[in-house]
Enzyme design. Structure first.
Site, PDB file in Angstrom:
ATOM      1  N   THR A 271       0.028  -0.003  -1.178  1.00 40.31           N
ATOM      2  CA  THR A 271      -0.146  -1.212  -0.380  1.00 40.31           C
ATOM      3  C   THR A 271      -1.638  -1.410  -0.188  1.00 40.31           C
ATOM      4  O   THR A 271      -2.255  -0.754   0.649  1.00 40.31           O
ATOM      5  CB  THR A 271       0.552  -1.071   0.981  1.00 40.31           C
ATOM      6  OG1 THR A 271       1.936  -0.814   0.746  1.00 40.31           O
ATOM      7  CG2 THR A 271       0.409  -2.336   1.803  1.00 40.31           C
TER       8      THR A 271
ATOM      9  N   LYS B  41       4.173  -7.972  -0.706  1.00 41.61           N
ATOM     10  CA  LYS B  41       4.384  -6.680  -0.047  1.00 41.61           C
ATOM     11  C   LYS B  41       3.840  -6.707   1.388  1.00 41.61           C
ATOM     12  O   LYS B  41       4.482  -6.241   2.332  1.00 41.61           O
ATOM     13  CB  LYS B  41       3.696  -5.582  -0.867  1.00 41.61           C
ATOM     14  CG  LYS B  41       3.518  -4.248  -0.177  1.00 41.61           C
ATOM     15  CD  LYS B  41       4.825  -3.536   0.149  1.00 41.61           C
ATOM     16  CE  LYS B  41       4.552  -2.142   0.740  1.00 41.61           C
ATOM     17  NZ  LYS B  41       5.742  -1.570   1.367  1.00 41.61           N
TER      18      LYS B  41
ATOM     19  N   LYS C 236      -3.317  -0.291   9.498  1.00 43.32           N
ATOM     20  CA  LYS C 236      -4.030  -0.644   8.256  1.00 43.32           C
ATOM     21  C   LYS C 236      -3.336  -1.829   7.588  1.00 43.32           C
ATOM     22  O   LYS C 236      -3.979  -2.794   7.164  1.00 43.32           O
ATOM     23  CB  LYS C 236      -4.034   0.555   7.311  1.00 43.32           C
ATOM     24  CG  LYS C 236      -4.759   0.306   5.985  1.00 43.32           C
ATOM     25  CD  LYS C 236      -4.163   1.145   4.853  1.00 43.32           C
ATOM     26  CE  LYS C 236      -2.864   0.534   4.335  1.00 43.32           C
ATOM     27  NZ  LYS C 236      -2.341   1.118   3.086  1.00 43.32           N
TER      28      LYS C 236
END
Lengths: 304, 304, 304, 304
Positions: free
Chosen positions: B100, B176, B245
């Site tokens: 990711t 995503k 994050k």
């Protein structure tokens, strides 16, 4: 012996529910503000009342009164208003309140009926009219255990499952508001995610298909994901003003309990903006247009 | 002939994925910053590299390099850093990036590999380590059709379904991020709904059970609803700093595209507050404690 | 001839205002729920009423009734309640409503008094008790021009300036709510700015001094900047529950007009969180503690 | 002897500041990316540089270099880039950074200059070009006390007051960002308050006049209140993209310090929405149009 039933409020949900009860063989007295809708239901064993207060107990027997109405004001009116039924309800009767109403009104209803020796069951439902017609509603029920037990055979006609939530009626209303909040919040989330991916160049339907075939294969995501991807909000399954009403009730319940619900405030804000844009006849998921427009997608995320 | 595969990054996800490839009979070269974890994987046909740049092509053949790492910095390091693999990758090879990462890094990777005559496929995955072990991941794939076609047999070993999202790799990363946003937002929504019902007197598990047995029967609601109702966030399935994050990447992608995502800002805010409370070793769903505490439920909504 | 004046509501603001009128030579009838506070004011020309309805017109003359009360319920009670004054007020009399009340109540008051041949002036004030004692309030006045003109000599005793806002009384209440919103929002802004600079290592007082000696040298910034930097919120100048009440009125007015005020929602959220932490006896600016705590500054930004 | 001064960055602020220094009798070397603007400044004692690295120390003396540029990238370029000045700056020289830059760049500048035996003073300013021309800026200064002391005579030419904020340069940048946040938040607050009152029927100018003649008589409220009431945002005093840049720096500083600033997120969101509407050439206060439009006031609150 089947109890005598009064059903008040024959909107699309109420009508489907009343019909289930008729079909299950229960004699029904019905009331609707617009009498014509009540008469459409007329059938063997259905009596149309002029006023909620006209209810007739067969031989002094107790009665079960269902209410399924749009808002607090309507429930108050039929219950306590000039021609309200509460004053005429025989002791031992039960009021089953299926509407999405405020926690505070639920509390007052419980108190008033208890004082009058009447039972009160808060029984708001989850499901759309099609689910009501099929007897597939989910019913959130709270009230005295004996009252719930007595009503359960009727609830079983209306829903696929009853969730008993305790003896305090307002708990069922709080739970129902929390559920509606979760659906509204999901709509907001989808709208934001679709705005991001659509503006980046991904077709909204591709994104929604991926989502609902993987981590979010719940019907609610499919239904609303498609509406937003289609940017098609009419005819409305659930109109924006009704959704806004529910969010107001959520925020009021939260405020009364000193609970912070920033997402509820945000969804409310976008619903207000949607109303201010004249979207009052569209589905509540049309709040997605506000999100899309704030991101420079003027015709909705679905058509960038 | 099976292509030569390099797998870089053997955290809990990477290890499960690499093992699937080994079990499917693919010879594997592996690299992990902490070499010990790589050696645990050692088996017939697995070579442990000292550096990403040590990859060996059998007879000048092309290679497929998978990367599955924690963040942008790690991916940049193994790809372009001092001992990065990009400079040693034979033309015609492919970099399959499963991490990711930011949309912006994905764009730079695509450009750099293309310039070097190498293929690049963005292929981030949905699913936890157990799903990876079982080959049940969902794979969001974007890149040149020919590259995707060539990699699909390998992706089929890792996932139950590949969603092709077009020729532009950054689209898969955007999708995503949007998915992770939707999970995080769902956590926030659940936290608020549970705070409201819990403070009103409804047991959190009763509410979660009702939800997940009715309108939200998706696994994500069950998993996180239970964590919040249990108020139990350790050991973490996905640690808060990783979730934070991801939210930062979501907000950056939104900002770069001039998309407004107020819910993402809100979730980010609560994650920051959770970090400031020292919750860095807990699951990202522990942001529910911030919501609970703001409502005066000090030990989490689950224990009012 | 000086009009006969009734002053209802002798909290810290009301008492200071009533005293100004007495000192200016106006004969006064006063009413306060807690009679003792009214008797403290007793002096030449001050009569203490048992009930608001006990007001006596001298020779059938018209009367000016000031109300300065805590909330809508109190104003409704003294005006329309069992011993309310409205029913006894001679035609041609005027009700000057100085309280911070809802736009909606202001509308109902205007209609009721008009129907009864009485005048109504909405005249909420800006300023603290010290300003009231000094006759230095700012008065936001809306109502029929003739009514305003007639009351202006009295308003001039109470305030340094009257801002005429038109013929519709609710406009003055809306303006007052907007002003209180701006003060509350400023408190929130200061709390966030001080949290940022304090956690970075800058002493809160140094930052507040710099601010208020440069771009924000308004008294409101000085007063609240100091309170937050001191992290000292008791005794309260304006208690949190009163501030929360005002924010609720702001949000309701916004909702009724379909106006979005996300900052008002945010400030309301932090006030609710502060109430849930038991800060009900502190100043409303103690919402800064919620901001500070969410940033990991547990004892307030002032003491990092 | 007057130190040799280099001034880099001659936008509207930089030009006004450089001119002040020339008028005070300081010999100046100037650099601007667009050389023409530098030549306009040409006068007795002003030398125009081709590159920042062309700076000449008179007899090996130390130099004071002022930078006043649009963003981090520009400051990095002139300092450390191909023709950057840092490598040519004699030991004992000082870099006075007046730009609004990130806390993180300020930290790197401080470290790099210290390593090279050079001084670094963070000295961002508050004030518009007119204030700069009049020497009426407010200067937020942080750096080694000796460095500050040495620069203070120059700062006194530029500003009406220097606020010393300690030895760590990033503190001045944090304080400056906090100030810009407070101005932006005030704009948002005004926009919401004006939307509420305007939609209720109060003329925006009447409301702004009342505000700024009573509780908020600070110049910032007057300036921005008038712009919003006029719904007139061009020509821009401070363009939206610059404001958005500042809010991004605020959010990044807050995130790095784990501080929650929900109002900053909100203002940022509205600025992004304004950019997405194509308002990039308007003043940053044109975010008011987003607020107005969300409330159904399409042409701005000023013209309902």
């Amino acid at each position: 012996m089947k109890p005598s039933i009064v059903f008040i409020g024959l909107g699309s949900m109420g009508r489907a529910m009343a019909r289930r009860l008729v079909e299950a063989g229960h004699p029904l007295q019905v009331y609707n503000r617009t009498r014509r809708r009540a008469e459409e239901l007329a059938a063997a064993g259905v009596a149309v009342l002029d006023h909620p207060s006209d209810l007739l107990a067969a031989g002094g027997d107790s009665i079960v009164v269902f209410t399924m109405l749009a808002d607090d004001a309507a429930v108050e009116q039929v219950t306590f208003g000039e021609h309200g039924f509460a004053a005429r309800l025989p002791p031992g009767s039960v009021h089953v309140s299926c509407s999405t109403i405020s926690v505070e009104l639920s509390r007052r209803l419980a108190e008033a009926h208890t004082r009058a020796g009447q039972g009160f069951l808060a029984a708001p439902v989850l499901g759309r009219p099609e689910a009501a017609s099929a007897g597939k509603l989910f019913i959130l029920a709270a009230g005295e255990p004996a009252v719930l037990e007595r009503c359960q055979p009727l609830l079983a006609v209306l829903g696929q499952r009853t969730f008993p939530l305790g003896a305090e009626p307002p708990l069922a209303n709080t739970a129902k508001l929390a559920c509606n909040f979760l659906i509204a919040a999901m709509i907001e989330n989808l709208a934001e995610a679709i705005a991001l991916t659509a503006k980046s160049g991904l077709a909204p339907h591709a994104f929604v298909d991926l989502l609902t075939a993987s981590i979010f294969d719940a019907p609610a995501y499919k239904t609303y994901g498609k509406l937003i991807a289609d940017d098609s909000f009419a005819p409305a399954g659930f109109k924006l003003p009704l959704g806004l009403k529910d969010l107001r009730l959520v925020l009021r319940a939260a405020d009364d309990s000193l609970v912070t619900m920033p997402t509820a405030s945000l969804v409310h804000e976008h619903m207000v903006a949607a109303m201010a844009q004249g979207q009052q006849d569209l589905d509540w998921s049309s709040l997605a247009r506000i999100v899309a427009r704030n991101s420079g997608l003027p015709r909705g995320a679905g058509k960038p």
